[in-house]
Design an enzyme around this catalytic site. Structure first.
Site, PDB file in Angstrom:
ATOM      1  CE  LYS A   1      24.052   6.737  52.570  1.00 17.94           C
ATOM      2  NZ  LYS A   1      22.607   6.470  52.683  1.00 17.94           N
TER       3      LYS A   1
ATOM      4  CB  SER B   1      27.650  13.191  55.308  1.00 12.68           C
ATOM      5  OG  SER B   1      27.411  13.834  54.079  1.00 12.68           O
TER       6      SER B   1
END
Length: 399
Positions: free
Chosen positions: A51, A300
Site C-alpha cells: 500500500k 501483498s
C-alpha cells in the site's frame, strides 16, 4: 485513463523510497500446486504492505499548496500506515480517520508514524463520511485507498519489478478488494507482456468486483480473515480497468485462505495476512486452472493480528492431524488416568490438555469421561493412538 507511462513515471518517483522486494520461485509450493510458483514478497516493505507504493506516488504528485495543507485518509489497516509513514518522511500533515473498532495496535502503529488519528464511527462507511467532512472543513487532500489513478499507478510498479525479475511469467494472480492493486498490475503487465493472463481473486464473503462484472448477486458477508480486501463496493475507476484488462475472476473461501497463510508460514517461513494469501488460496482451490503455468503471486501484506494467526495455526494443525481431541470412557478407579497417559505416551503422542468429567455425562456413576487434546504426527497416528487405548479395554472416540 491509467497508462503504462503513468506507472513507469511512478516507478521513477518511488525509486529508493520503497523496497524493490524479491520475486523468487518457491520449489515446494510449485510441487504442491502443479504450477511453477513465483512469490513477490511485498510483506517485506517497511510498513509490511504494498500500500505504501500507491500512497507515496499520490503524495509526490501533490501541488505545493496541497502539501502545505496536508492530507487525510480513511483506513483501518495498511493504507493508513502507508500514508502516515510517507507523509512523515515528506514532512506533511496527515490525518487518518479510523472506525472505533480498529484494534489498538493498528491505531498506535499509525500514530507512531506521526499521523493524527481520529477514531470515528462504528463502520467503515461512517468513518469514510467523517473523513470527507474533515477534508472539506480543513482543506485537506483526500488520499483514497484504491479509487484513484495515482494510487493504482503506484501499486502497478510492483508488476514492472516482477516482469523484470521473471519476464516469462504466464500469469499473475492478484487479490481484489477495491481494485487499486489489480488495476495497476494489469495495466503494467499487459503493456510489458501482452499475452500474460491476469487473474483476480476475491473472498466468497466479499465478492463485490465479481458481482459487478459478472452481473451476479452473491451475498456479502460480515467478516473475513482477509479483512484487507473486505470491500463492499469496488472503485469506479478501478472497475473500468479490471473490466478491460483482467482475464478472469475467482473466489476462495475462508478455509482456503487459512491453509494458504499456514503454508506460507511453514514452507516459506514468511508471515502473510489473509488478504496477502488469497493468490495461493486460489491455486489450492482451483489447481487445474494453473497447472503447468508460470504463475506470479503477490504476497501483498504481512500485518496479521497475532491472536488470529494463533487460531489459524491451531486450526491448521487440527486439519492436518497434528492436533487431535479424543474422549476416553473408563472405570473411575485409582490409577486409570495413569494407565491412559502411559498408553498415549507409548503410542508416541504428547498430551496437551486433559479434562476429567464425572458429573456432566450419561455414563454410569462409577465411570468417568476424560477428554484429551493430543499432539500427534498425522491422521494415521491418531488412529494408532485410539487403537492402542482400545487394546487396553478403554472405550475411545474422536471428540
Amino acid at each position: 485513463m491509467l497508462t503504462h507511462a503513468d506507472i513507469q513515471a511512478a516507478a521513477r518517483r518511488l525509486q529508493g523510497a520503497v523496497l524493490q522486494t524479491p520475486c523468487v520461485e518457491s520449489r515446494t509450493l510449485s510441487q504442491i500446486t502443479g504450477a511453477q510458483v513465483y512469490l513477490k514478497f511485498e510483506n517485506l516493505q517497511f510498513t509490511a504492505s504494498f500500500k505504501e507504493r500507491g500512497a507515496l506516488n499520490k503524495l509526490l504528485l501533490l501541488s505545493d499548496a496541497e502539501r502545505a495543507r496536508g492530507v487525510i485518509a480513511m483506513s483501518a489497516g495498511n493504507h493508513a500506515q502507508g500514508v502516515a509513514y510517507h507523509a512523515q518522511r515528506l514532512g506533511l500533515r496527515a490525518v487518518i480517520v479510523m472506525p472505533r473498532f480498529t484494534p489498538g495496535v493498528k491505531v498506535e502503529r499509525t500514530r507512531g508514524f506521526g499521523a493524527e488519528v481520529v477514531l470515528h464511527g462504528d463502520s467503515l462507511a461512517e468513518a469514510r463520511a467523517h473523513a470527507y467532512q474533515l477534508a472539506q472543513e480543513q482543506q485537506l487532500t483526500f488520499v483514497h485507498p484504491y479509487d484513484d489513478e495515482a494510487i493504482a499507478a503506484g501499486q502497478g510498479t510492483l508488476a514492472l519489478e516482477m516482469l523484470e525479475a521473471q519476464p516469462d511469467l504466464d500469469m499473475l494472480v492478484v487479490a481484489i478488494g477495491g481494485g487499486g492493486l489489480i488495476a495497476g498490475v494489469a495495466t503494467a503487465a499487459k503493456a510489458v507482456r501482452p499475452g500474460i493472463e491476469v487473474v483476480g481473486v476475491q473472498t466468497q464473503r466479499f465478492p463485490s468486483m465479481f458481482n459487478a462484472l459478472r452481473q451476479a448477486e452473491l451475498p456479502m458477508g460480515t467478516s473475513t480473515i482477509a479483512e484487507g480486501i473486505a470491500v463492499t463496493q469496488p472503485g469506479t475507476v478501478t472497475q473500468a480497468i479490471v473490466q478491460r484488462c483482467v482475464d478472469d475472476l475467482l473466489l476462495v473461501d475462508e478455509g482456503d485462505i487459512e491453509q494458504a497463510v499456514l503454508m506460507l508460514l511453514e514452507i516459506e517461513k514468511t508471515l502473510v495476512e489473509g488478504a496477502g494469501a488469497v493468490g495461493l488460496a486460489a491455486l489450492l482451490r482451483h489447481p487445474e486452472r494453473f497447472r503447468d503455468k508460470k504463475v506470479g503471486l503477490i504476497l501483498s501484506g504481512g500485518n496479521i493480528d497475532p491472536m488470529l494467526l494463533a487460531a489459524i495455526i491451531e486450526r491448521g494443525m487440527v486439519r492436518s492431524g497434528r492436533l487431535a481431541r479424543i474422549r476416553v470412557s473408563a472405570r473411575d478407579v485409582p490409577g486409570v488416568l495413569a494407565r491412559i497417559t502411559a498408553t498415549v505416551a507409548g503410542a508416541g503422542a504428547n498430551i496437551e490438555e486433559v479434562h476429567h468429567q464425572r458429573a456432566f455425562t450419561m455414563l454410569a456413576a462409577q465411570n468417568v469421561e476424560i477428554d484429551f487434546v493430543l499432539q500427534t504426527r498425522n491422521k494415521a497416528h491418531i488412529d494408532e493412538v485410539i487403537a492402542a487405548l482400545q487394546a487396553t479395554g478403554m472405550q475411545v472416540s474422536a471428540a
